[in-house]
Design a protein around this motif. Structure first.
Motif, PDB file in Angstrom:
ATOM      1  N   MET A  28      -3.459  -2.846   1.155  1.00 57.67           N
ATOM      2  CA  MET A  28      -3.983  -1.998   2.212  1.00 57.67           C
ATOM      3  C   MET A  28      -4.220  -0.589   1.710  1.00 57.67           C
ATOM      4  O   MET A  28      -3.366   0.014   1.055  1.00 57.67           O
ATOM      5  CB  MET A  28      -3.004  -1.971   3.386  1.00 57.67           C
ATOM      6  N   GLN A  29      -5.395  -0.052   2.026  1.00 62.34           N
ATOM      7  CA  GLN A  29      -5.740   1.313   1.652  1.00 62.34           C
ATOM      8  C   GLN A  29      -6.492   1.967   2.805  1.00 62.34           C
ATOM      9  O   GLN A  29      -7.495   1.432   3.294  1.00 62.34           O
ATOM     10  CB  GLN A  29      -6.604   1.345   0.388  1.00 62.34           C
ATOM     11  N   GLN A  30      -5.987   3.112   3.253  1.00 66.33           N
ATOM     12  CA  GLN A  30      -6.636   3.895   4.304  1.00 66.33           C
ATOM     13  C   GLN A  30      -6.989   3.037   5.534  1.00 66.33           C
ATOM     14  O   GLN A  30      -8.090   3.102   6.058  1.00 66.33           O
ATOM     15  CB  GLN A  30      -7.877   4.586   3.749  1.00 66.33           C
ATOM     16  N   GLY A  31      -6.015   2.224   5.943  1.00 68.15           N
ATOM     17  CA  GLY A  31      -6.177   1.461   7.174  1.00 68.15           C
ATOM     18  C   GLY A  31      -6.903   0.146   7.043  1.00 68.15           C
ATOM     19  O   GLY A  31      -7.014  -0.600   8.020  1.00 68.15           O
ATOM     20  N   ARG A  32      -7.395  -0.174   5.864  1.00 67.17           N
ATOM     21  CA  ARG A  32      -8.141  -1.420   5.666  1.00 67.17           C
ATOM     22  C   ARG A  32      -7.493  -2.293   4.596  1.00 67.17           C
ATOM     23  O   ARG A  32      -6.873  -1.787   3.653  1.00 67.17           O
ATOM     24  CB  ARG A  32      -9.584  -1.129   5.248  1.00 67.17           C
TER      25      ARG A  32
ATOM     26  N   GLY B 259       0.836  -1.200   0.000  1.00 69.49           N
ATOM     27  CA  GLY B 259       0.000   0.000   0.000  1.00 69.49           C
ATOM     28  C   GLY B 259       0.865   1.241   0.000  1.00 69.49           C
ATOM     29  O   GLY B 259       2.069   1.180   0.244  1.00 69.49           O
ATOM     30  N   GLU B 260       0.233   2.380  -0.263  1.00 70.84           N
ATOM     31  CA  GLU B 260       0.971   3.638  -0.301  1.00 70.84           C
ATOM     32  C   GLU B 260       1.333   4.085   1.104  1.00 70.84           C
ATOM     33  O   GLU B 260       0.844   3.544   2.104  1.00 70.84           O
ATOM     34  CB  GLU B 260       0.124   4.703  -0.995  1.00 70.84           C
ATOM     35  N   SER B 261       2.179   5.093   1.197  1.00 69.71           N
ATOM     36  CA  SER B 261       2.558   5.647   2.494  1.00 69.71           C
ATOM     37  C   SER B 261       1.318   6.171   3.211  1.00 69.71           C
ATOM     38  O   SER B 261       0.469   6.823   2.605  1.00 69.71           O
ATOM     39  CB  SER B 261       3.561   6.793   2.309  1.00 69.71           C
ATOM     40  N   GLY B 262       1.216   5.861   4.508  1.00 68.63           N
ATOM     41  CA  GLY B 262       0.073   6.300   5.283  1.00 68.63           C
ATOM     42  C   GLY B 262      -1.111   5.365   5.250  1.00 68.63           C
ATOM     43  O   GLY B 262      -2.152   5.660   5.840  1.00 68.63           O
ATOM     44  N   SER B 263      -0.952   4.213   4.592  1.00 69.56           N
ATOM     45  CA  SER B 263      -2.077   3.273   4.493  1.00 69.56           C
ATOM     46  C   SER B 263      -2.240   2.423   5.745  1.00 69.56           C
ATOM     47  O   SER B 263      -3.257   1.736   5.897  1.00 69.56           O
ATOM     48  CB  SER B 263      -1.904   2.368   3.270  1.00 69.56           C
TER      49      SER B 263
END
Length: 283
Positions: A225-229, A41-45
């Motif tokens: 993973m995207q935005q915590g999910r 996933g991207e940074s912050g995911s």
């Protein structure tokens, strides 16, 4: 739920006076012996937060974390310490994670003395074996070296060897190859996969680059993973061939673009020598 590590509906919320941020939102994920799970996933995911929860460096806000089928909440302090010792973290920066004043031999000797009580001939034998296991041969060449005398790939192999000193069951590699040249990543990936097979290790491999995750090949899985999910989690070949989520498709397009750019921008200095014994595949 009886794997080496199992996260059930895990969430992590960071709170301040003005707001709260949900880094991980109801994630369920398991790690089994001999399995590599690539968390992409991207940074912050939320990828690194998952890694810190698995290693015990961060406590979840909600959900259940189990080691060997036993909830961490029900463990005694001694049991929890033993479970967390069996999960070792491989950091992103191999230079920053090594003591610049300690030789390779001393770096590996410290945990072997503390946790295994080794000394003398047996200590020396274990150090040599660990260096050989991670592809640093001849081992006698590397034992007296300091971190600044090693290449980036060699330093990362020393870090991996150090993580193996306590005979872990799980390795968490958090962007462990992002600071290495492309040509060096392949040999380190192959070494990690070999360790996984030989030692029945579970590996949580955290990366922002789906192209790197894809190089582990068949028999392993990718969790996106995207935005915590986690929005998609399937075996590597199926996910790459037929992604279901739009975000996974975006990551694949980015990986293909990066691969094309890499082919047109070679790095001759990163190609390891094939006939120089002082510079093995560990480079």
């Amino acid at each position: 739920m009886n794997g080496l590590v199992f996260l059930s509906d895990i969430s992590k919320v960071y709170r301040s006076r003005r707001r709260e941020v949900t880094a991980v939102d109801r994630v369920t994920l398991g790690l089994d012996p001999g399995q590599i799970v690539c968390l992409v996933g991207e940074s912050g995911s939320g990828k690194s937060t998952i890694g810190r929860i698995v290693t015990g460096l961060t406590d979840p806000t909600a959900g259940d974390l189990r080691y060997g089928g036993v909830s961490a909440r029900s463990m005694s302090r001694r049991e929890l310490k033993a479970s967390r010792l069996a999960v070792q973290l491989i950091h992103q920066d191999p230079y920053a994670s090594l003591n610049p004043g300690m030789t390779v031999g001393a770096t590996l000797a410290a945990p072997l003395k503390r946790h295994e009580g080794l000394s003398g001939t047996e200590l020396s034998r274990r150090i040599r074996t660990l260096l050989e296991d991670v592809g640093l041969t001849p081992s006698g060449l590397f034992e007296p070296k300091l971190p600044h005398e090693l290449s980036g790939g060699q330093r990362q192999r020393v870090v991996i060897a150090r993580s193996l000193t306590v005979d872990p069951k799980v390795l968490v590699a958090d962007e462990a190859l992002s600071m290495l040249d492309v040509s060096i990543r392949v040999s380190v990936l192959q070494m990690l996969r070999g360790l996984c097979d030989d030692r029945e290790l579970a590996v949580l491999f955290i990366t922002h680059d789906l192209a790197v995750a894809r190089q582990f090949g068949d028999g392993h899985t990718v969790a996106v993973m995207q935005q915590g999910r986690i929005v998609e989690h399937r075996d590597t070949a199926t996910l790459v061939a037929n992604p279901e989520h739009d975000y996974t498709r975006d990551l694949l397009r980015a990986a293909r673009h990066e691969g094309l750019r890499s082919r047109h921008s070679p790095h001759p200095q990163s190609v390891p020598a094939t006939n120089a014994p002082a510079m093995p595949p560990g480079r």
